[in-house]
Design a protein around this motif. Structure first.
Motif, PDB file in Angstrom:
ATOM      1  N   ASN A 148       0.850  -1.186  -0.333  1.00 61.39           N
ATOM      2  CA  ASN A 148      -0.120  -0.142   0.040  1.00 61.39           C
ATOM      3  C   ASN A 148       0.957   1.503   0.216  1.00 61.39           C
ATOM      4  N   ASN A 149       2.031   1.234   1.017  1.00 64.62           N
ATOM      5  CA  ASN A 149       2.308   2.409   1.078  1.00 64.62           C
ATOM      6  C   ASN A 149       3.876   2.876  -0.452  1.00 64.62           C
TER       7      ASN A 149
ATOM      8  N   LEU B 222       2.338   1.343  -3.163  1.00 65.76           N
ATOM      9  CA  LEU B 222       1.302   2.291  -4.176  1.00 65.76           C
ATOM     10  C   LEU B 222       0.996   3.807  -4.092  1.00 65.76           C
ATOM     11  N   ARG B 223       0.784   4.349  -2.862  1.00 66.75           N
ATOM     12  CA  ARG B 223       0.612   5.623  -2.822  1.00 66.75           C
ATOM     13  C   ARG B 223       1.614   6.314  -3.182  1.00 66.75           C
ATOM     14  N   THR B 224       2.885   5.878  -3.176  1.00 73.72           N
ATOM     15  CA  THR B 224       4.537   6.738  -3.130  1.00 73.72           C
ATOM     16  C   THR B 224       3.905   7.012  -4.606  1.00 73.72           C
ATOM     17  N   ARG B 225       4.146   5.621  -5.111  1.00 74.21           N
ATOM     18  CA  ARG B 225       3.665   5.892  -6.924  1.00 74.21           C
ATOM     19  C   ARG B 225       2.139   6.967  -7.629  1.00 74.21           C
ATOM     20  N   CYS B 226       1.576   6.446  -6.794  1.00 78.17           N
ATOM     21  CA  CYS B 226       0.635   7.655  -7.250  1.00 78.17           C
ATOM     22  C   CYS B 226       0.723   9.072  -6.579  1.00 78.17           C
ATOM     23  N   MET B 227       1.248   9.101  -6.030  1.00 84.69           N
ATOM     24  CA  MET B 227       2.208  10.394  -5.534  1.00 84.69           C
ATOM     25  C   MET B 227       3.188  10.629  -6.551  1.00 84.69           C
TER      26      MET B 227
ATOM     27  N   LEU C 225       3.522   9.635  -9.773  1.00 90.22           N
ATOM     28  CA  LEU C 225       3.023   9.741 -11.002  1.00 90.22           C
ATOM     29  C   LEU C 225       1.929  11.865 -11.317  1.00 90.22           C
ATOM     30  N   PHE C 226       1.624  11.687  -9.814  1.00 89.03           N
ATOM     31  CA  PHE C 226       0.403  13.314  -9.880  1.00 89.03           C
ATOM     32  C   PHE C 226       1.397  14.086  -9.882  1.00 89.03           C
TER      33      PHE C 226
ATOM     34  N   THR D  64       3.136  14.792 -13.471  1.00 90.90           N
ATOM     35  CA  THR D  64       1.745  15.878 -14.573  1.00 90.90           C
ATOM     36  C   THR D  64       1.477  16.650 -14.003  1.00 90.90           C
ATOM     37  N   THR D  65       1.314  16.845 -12.989  1.00 95.77           N
ATOM     38  CA  THR D  65       1.418  18.201 -11.810  1.00 95.77           C
ATOM     39  C   THR D  65       2.721  19.460 -12.948  1.00 95.77           C
TER      40      THR D  65
END
Length: 124
Positions: free
Chosen positions: A36-37, A39-44, A46-47, A50-51
C-alpha cells in the motif's frame, strides 16, 4: 438429531476457512502495508510528474501568447513607420520640386527670370 448434527458439522466446516481468511499473520499485514505504501508513493510521484508537466505546458503557452502579442505590436508599429516614411518621401519630393522653388523665389524673394540666358564654355 442426525440432521442437526450434519448441519452443525457443516457450519463448523464453513467457519474454519473464514477464520483462516480473517486471521492474517503479522508478516502478511506488513507486506500489505508495504504494498500500500509503495502504491501510494507511486501515485504521488505520478501526480507530481503530471502536475509539473501541466504547469510547464501552461507556462510555455503563456510565453508563446505573450511573444505573439509582442510580434503583432511590432508589426503594427512597422506599418505605422512605413506609412510615415512614405509620407515624408512625398513631402521631400514636393519640397524639392523646381516649380515650388521658382514660385518661392519669385513671390517671397522678389527674383525674376532673365529674358536671355548666356552660357559660358570655360572648359579647355
Amino acid at each position: 438429531m442426525l440432521a442437526q448434527r450434519k448441519e452443525s458439522e457443516w457450519e463448523n466446516v464453513q467457519a474454519l476457512p473464514k477464520k483462516n481468511k480473517i486471521r492474517k499473520t503479522v508478516k502478511q499485514r506488513r507486506q500489505e502495508k508495504n504494498l500500500n505504501n509503495a502504491l501510494r508513493t507511486r501515485c504521488m510521484i505520478l501526480f507530481a510528474i503530471t502536475t509539473i508537466m501541466a504547469v510547464f505546458f501552461i507556462l510555455r503557452s503563456g510565453v508563446a501568447a505573450s511573444e505573439a502579442y509582442q510580434l503583432n505590436q511590432m508589426k503594427r508599429q512597422a506599418t505605422v513607420l512605413e506609412t510615415e516614411n512614405s509620407r515624408l518621401h512625398l513631402e521631400i519630393a514636393h519640397l524639392k520640386s523646381p516649380e515650388r522653388i521658382q514660385q518661392i523665389a519669385q513671390q517671397e524673394l522678389g527674383m525674376i527670370l532673365p529674358d536671355k540666358f548666356f552660357f559660358s564654355n570655360t572648359s579647355n
